[in-house]
Write a protein that holds these residues in place. Structure first.
Motif, PDB file in Angstrom:
ATOM      1  N   PRO A  43     -22.018 -10.827 -49.477  1.00  0.00           N
ATOM      2  CA  PRO A  43     -22.970 -10.015 -48.721  1.00  0.00           C
ATOM      3  C   PRO A  43     -23.492  -8.932 -49.060  1.00  0.00           C
ATOM      4  CG  PRO A  43     -21.593 -10.569 -47.134  1.00  0.00           C
ATOM      5  CD  PRO A  43     -20.863 -10.989 -48.668  1.00  0.00           C
ATOM      6  N   ASN A  44     -24.582  -8.593 -48.617  1.00  0.00           N
ATOM      7  CA  ASN A  44     -25.096  -6.990 -49.282  1.00  0.00           C
ATOM      8  C   ASN A  44     -24.662  -6.297 -49.110  1.00  0.00           C
ATOM      9  OD1 ASN A  44     -27.895  -8.307 -49.202  1.00  0.00           O
ATOM     10  ND2 ASN A  44     -28.527  -7.679 -47.123  1.00  0.00           N
ATOM     11  N   ASN A  45     -24.835  -5.127 -50.613  1.00  0.00           N
ATOM     12  CA  ASN A  45     -23.622  -4.305 -50.547  1.00  0.00           C
ATOM     13  C   ASN A  45     -22.005  -4.953 -50.988  1.00  0.00           C
ATOM     14  OD1 ASN A  45     -25.647  -2.351 -50.064  1.00  0.00           O
ATOM     15  ND2 ASN A  45     -24.781  -2.322 -47.815  1.00  0.00           N
ATOM     16  N   TRP A  46     -22.014  -5.616 -50.979  1.00  0.00           N
ATOM     17  CA  TRP A  46     -20.303  -6.230 -51.843  1.00  0.00           C
ATOM     18  C   TRP A  46     -20.606  -6.930 -52.921  1.00  0.00           C
ATOM     19  CZ3 TRP A  46     -16.352  -7.650 -48.601  1.00  0.00           C
ATOM     20  CH2 TRP A  46     -16.563  -7.786 -46.947  1.00  0.00           C
ATOM     21  N   ARG A  47     -19.520  -6.552 -53.778  1.00  0.00           N
ATOM     22  CA  ARG A  47     -19.762  -7.407 -54.719  1.00  0.00           C
ATOM     23  C   ARG A  47     -18.658  -8.408 -54.810  1.00  0.00           C
ATOM     24  NH1 ARG A  47     -19.613  -1.345 -58.419  1.00  0.00           N
ATOM     25  NH2 ARG A  47     -21.436  -0.622 -57.167  1.00  0.00           N
ATOM     26  N   GLY A  48     -19.248  -9.513 -56.531  1.00  0.00           N
ATOM     27  CA  GLY A  48     -18.678 -10.571 -56.707  1.00  0.00           C
ATOM     28  C   GLY A  48     -18.115 -10.574 -57.378  1.00  0.00           C
ATOM     29  N   TYR A  49     -16.749 -11.050 -57.484  1.00  0.00           N
ATOM     30  CA  TYR A  49     -15.807 -11.180 -58.733  1.00  0.00           C
ATOM     31  C   TYR A  49     -14.725 -12.509 -58.816  1.00  0.00           C
ATOM     32  CZ  TYR A  49     -12.418 -10.192 -61.717  1.00  0.00           C
ATOM     33  OH  TYR A  49     -11.514 -11.124 -63.281  1.00  0.00           O
ATOM     34  N   SER A  50     -15.163 -13.114 -59.294  1.00  0.00           N
ATOM     35  CA  SER A  50     -14.236 -14.593 -59.359  1.00  0.00           C
ATOM     36  C   SER A  50     -13.716 -15.393 -58.147  1.00  0.00           C
ATOM     37  CB  SER A  50     -12.889 -14.150 -60.031  1.00  0.00           C
ATOM     38  OG  SER A  50     -11.690 -14.991 -60.495  1.00  0.00           O
TER      39      SER A  50
END
Length: 171
Positions: free
Chosen positions: A28-35
């Motif tokens: 979602p907007n403003n969330w940061r993705g990782y693994s």
């Protein structure tokens, strides 16, 4: 509503050269993705641990459960990016059985930890049953810290990303 689909490699190459942005994991907007997960660093509204847990649950997420060294580094780097020399709530607690730390949502024991020097220590009171990511000034980095659950820190929420990625318009 965005359409999410699996994109073959050829489509990715075409998208790259035609000016279309490709995202491998949808957050979602403003969330940061990782693994395979998405993380929200709520930096504008510090709150106590229970309110942080409730806030994340209301969003369909959980307070972050850090399970590896690499994930811990990702979380610490993002905390530093916000230029906060403050604290962030993590999803761990020893409230059920003092001294036995578990992740409150998954109910699993902490297998990976990154406690700060001398932590956990119950230094302020015997009521330090909540886990936070605390900035240790003398070390110029964040470590894990046990703290009083009514203290106000910033939540970090975690939820799974939508696999497969998506294509978002033109650059």
């Amino acid at each position: 509503m965005r359409m999410i689909s699996r994109i073959p490699l050829l489509s990715l190459v075409v998208a790259t050269f035609s000016g279309i942005d490709y995202v491998g994991a949808d957050c979602p907007n403003n969330w940061r993705g990782y693994s395979g997960n998405c993380y929200l660093f709520l930096t504008h509204l510090p709150m106590n641990w229970q309110s942080a847990w409730d806030y994340c649950a209301h969003m369909g997420a959980k307070l972050v459960e850090i399970e590896t060294f690499a994930e811990d580094n990702f979380i610490k780097q993002n905390a530093k990016d916000f230029h906060f020399h403050d604290c962030f709530w993590l999803g761990g607690s020893d409230a059920v059985l003092p001294g036995v730390w578990i992740w409150a949502t998954s109910r699993s024991h902490l297998l990976y930890t990154n406690w700060g020097p001398g932590e956990p220590n119950h230094i302020h009171s015997d009521n330090e049953h909540c886990l936070n990511l605390y900035y240790f000034t003398g070390y110029n980095t964040y470590f894990w810290n046990d703290d009083v659950c009514d203290y106000h820190c910033h939540p970090i929420c975690e939820q799974p990303s939508i696999p497969g990625g998506s294509i978002f318009g033109r650059r």
